[in-house]
Scaffold this motif. Sequence first.
Motif, PDB file in Angstrom:
ATOM      1  N   TYR A   1       0.605  -1.244   0.071  1.00  0.00           N
ATOM      2  CA  TYR A   1       0.022  -0.067   0.022  1.00  0.00           C
ATOM      3  C   TYR A   1       0.785   1.324  -0.188  1.00  0.00           C
ATOM      4  O   TYR A   1       1.072   2.143   1.074  1.00  0.00           O
ATOM      5  CB  TYR A   1      -0.913   0.221   1.197  1.00  0.00           C
ATOM      6  N   ASN A   2       1.799   1.570  -1.070  1.00  0.00           N
ATOM      7  CA  ASN A   2       2.411   2.448  -1.139  1.00  0.00           C
ATOM      8  C   ASN A   2       3.284   3.060  -0.161  1.00  0.00           C
ATOM      9  O   ASN A   2       3.566   4.190   0.259  1.00  0.00           O
ATOM     10  CB  ASN A   2       1.600   3.760  -1.763  1.00  0.00           C
ATOM     11  N   THR A   3       4.056   2.089   0.517  1.00  0.00           N
ATOM     12  CA  THR A   3       4.817   2.228   1.439  1.00  0.00           C
ATOM     13  C   THR A   3       4.266   3.060   2.762  1.00  0.00           C
ATOM     14  O   THR A   3       4.746   4.426   3.092  1.00  0.00           O
ATOM     15  CB  THR A   3       6.419   2.804   1.208  1.00  0.00           C
ATOM     16  N   ALA A   4       3.205   2.645   3.290  1.00  0.00           N
ATOM     17  CA  ALA A   4       2.245   3.209   4.151  1.00  0.00           C
ATOM     18  C   ALA A   4       2.934   3.740   5.350  1.00  0.00           C
ATOM     19  O   ALA A   4       4.033   2.641   5.810  1.00  0.00           O
ATOM     20  CB  ALA A   4       0.834   2.250   4.386  1.00  0.00           C
ATOM     21  N   GLU A   5       2.731   4.790   6.060  1.00  0.00           N
ATOM     22  CA  GLU A   5       3.332   5.095   7.349  1.00  0.00           C
ATOM     23  C   GLU A   5       2.884   4.265   8.100  1.00  0.00           C
ATOM     24  O   GLU A   5       1.483   3.825   8.374  1.00  0.00           O
ATOM     25  CB  GLU A   5       2.837   6.577   7.647  1.00  0.00           C
ATOM     26  N   LEU A   6       3.528   3.181   8.842  1.00  0.00           N
ATOM     27  CA  LEU A   6       3.420   2.132   9.614  1.00  0.00           C
ATOM     28  C   LEU A   6       3.445   2.422  11.288  1.00  0.00           C
ATOM     29  O   LEU A   6       4.450   2.752  11.923  1.00  0.00           O
ATOM     30  CB  LEU A   6       4.229   0.893   9.438  1.00  0.00           C
ATOM     31  N   VAL A   7       2.320   2.321  11.846  1.00  0.00           N
ATOM     32  CA  VAL A   7       2.274   2.642  13.299  1.00  0.00           C
ATOM     33  C   VAL A   7       2.135   1.361  14.163  1.00  0.00           C
ATOM     34  O   VAL A   7       1.222   0.487  13.854  1.00  0.00           O
ATOM     35  CB  VAL A   7       0.796   3.386  13.789  1.00  0.00           C
ATOM     36  N   VAL A   8       3.140   1.132  15.148  1.00  0.00           N
ATOM     37  CA  VAL A   8       3.424  -0.200  15.481  1.00  0.00           C
ATOM     38  C   VAL A   8       3.125   0.121  17.129  1.00  0.00           C
ATOM     39  O   VAL A   8       3.546   1.174  17.628  1.00  0.00           O
ATOM     40  CB  VAL A   8       4.799  -0.788  15.440  1.00  0.00           C
ATOM     41  N   GLU A   9       2.270  -0.742  17.915  1.00  0.00           N
ATOM     42  CA  GLU A   9       2.086  -0.405  19.339  1.00  0.00           C
ATOM     43  C   GLU A   9       3.378  -0.823  20.072  1.00  0.00           C
ATOM     44  O   GLU A   9       3.785  -1.925  19.925  1.00  0.00           O
ATOM     45  CB  GLU A   9       0.807  -1.246  19.843  1.00  0.00           C
ATOM     46  N   ARG A  10       3.933   0.003  20.539  1.00  0.00           N
ATOM     47  CA  ARG A  10       5.196  -0.281  21.291  1.00  0.00           C
ATOM     48  C   ARG A  10       5.037  -0.658  22.772  1.00  0.00           C
ATOM     49  O   ARG A  10       5.014   0.231  23.909  1.00  0.00           O
ATOM     50  CB  ARG A  10       6.294   0.985  21.336  1.00  0.00           C
ATOM     51  N   ASN A  11       4.931  -1.975  22.911  1.00  0.00           N
ATOM     52  CA  ASN A  11       4.489  -2.403  24.088  1.00  0.00           C
ATOM     53  C   ASN A  11       4.533  -4.199  23.873  1.00  0.00           C
ATOM     54  O   ASN A  11       4.033  -4.753  23.069  1.00  0.00           O
ATOM     55  CB  ASN A  11       3.028  -2.314  24.761  1.00  0.00           C
TER      56      ASN A  11
END
Length: 335
Positions: free
Chosen positions: A187-197
């Motif tokens: 998906y067009n190198t989407a900005e990837l949000v990862v839960e940091r936990n």
Amino acid sequence: GISTGSESGSFFHAMWSGACAGTNGFVGRFLRYDQRPGREDTRGDDGLTWYERTERRYPDQQEFHRMYPRNAVEAFIAAGGCPFTIETIEYYLQSVVKPWLAKGGLLGKIPSTLNEFLDFDELQIWEMPMAGESYIASSDPASGEEGKDYSATQILKLSSLEQVAELRTHKDIDVYTNGTWELARWYNTAELVVERNNHGYTVLNLLINHLFYSNIYKHNDPIDQVEKRRAAATDTGKYGWPSTRPNNALRDNTIISGTREFAIKICSARWWDEATAFVRKSDGSYGASRRAHDDLITSMGMAYLVALSRTRRINRSPKVRMRTSRNPAFKERWS
């Protein structure tokens, strides 16, 4: 067997969901409250129907609807504390939720590493990537242990705040991370949000040091961001979404508000299935009730919150009242 609906996450809810999906050999049949004799819509001497008269005796409307449901949504909604109203859930199910693209039409068009997620509908896609479009991807990882939390990934189209893909799986964390990486790249190198936990640190390590993903979300506290802009300070954000109590409250309240205002287009039926069991806890936080799950909700909450900050869709002018679901024109944006 026959039973009242109980709550999402209960044994009977699992049996009902499997029957509706055709995966457990049962056939689901819903019986409305008025199937029982004596519950007709005729009005008595007090001018009320049986339904209206009974409703007045219940201080908790969700509990009343669960005991005397008119549809399956009412039958399984968690009584007391579910922030998603029956009206909101029914509107989305009737007007927004839609079938995902069939597996046969995706093979050969999606990255081959994603094919294994098409089995058992772990990966659901409603729209292929569009050239020139920006996307937000969000990841809520888990251990992969069967029966525990799912690992979930959402893809949100930035221009319309429309859900275009959803991944929910119990696969091992490395397999899930590779699938999320490939999906975000596609998906067009989407900005990837990862839960940091917990497991999120593993996902971030794999993305940064092994897969070299170039567009990972970096978190800055909203108040700190204001001060940094004033001071023209450099970015000191850290990779990933920190799962702290204040951040989780912001995430949950934002997605609740977004659906109430019909500002986000969520196409997933299983997302709304989770929503019926998403409740307010005794400490004021939100989470899944009993044995239910909330992984799709939390992952979408992160995606939606970051998307709002990227599109600046919130009008902060005190002269403009926030539009609410009471405004019929709000629903017409998708009709």
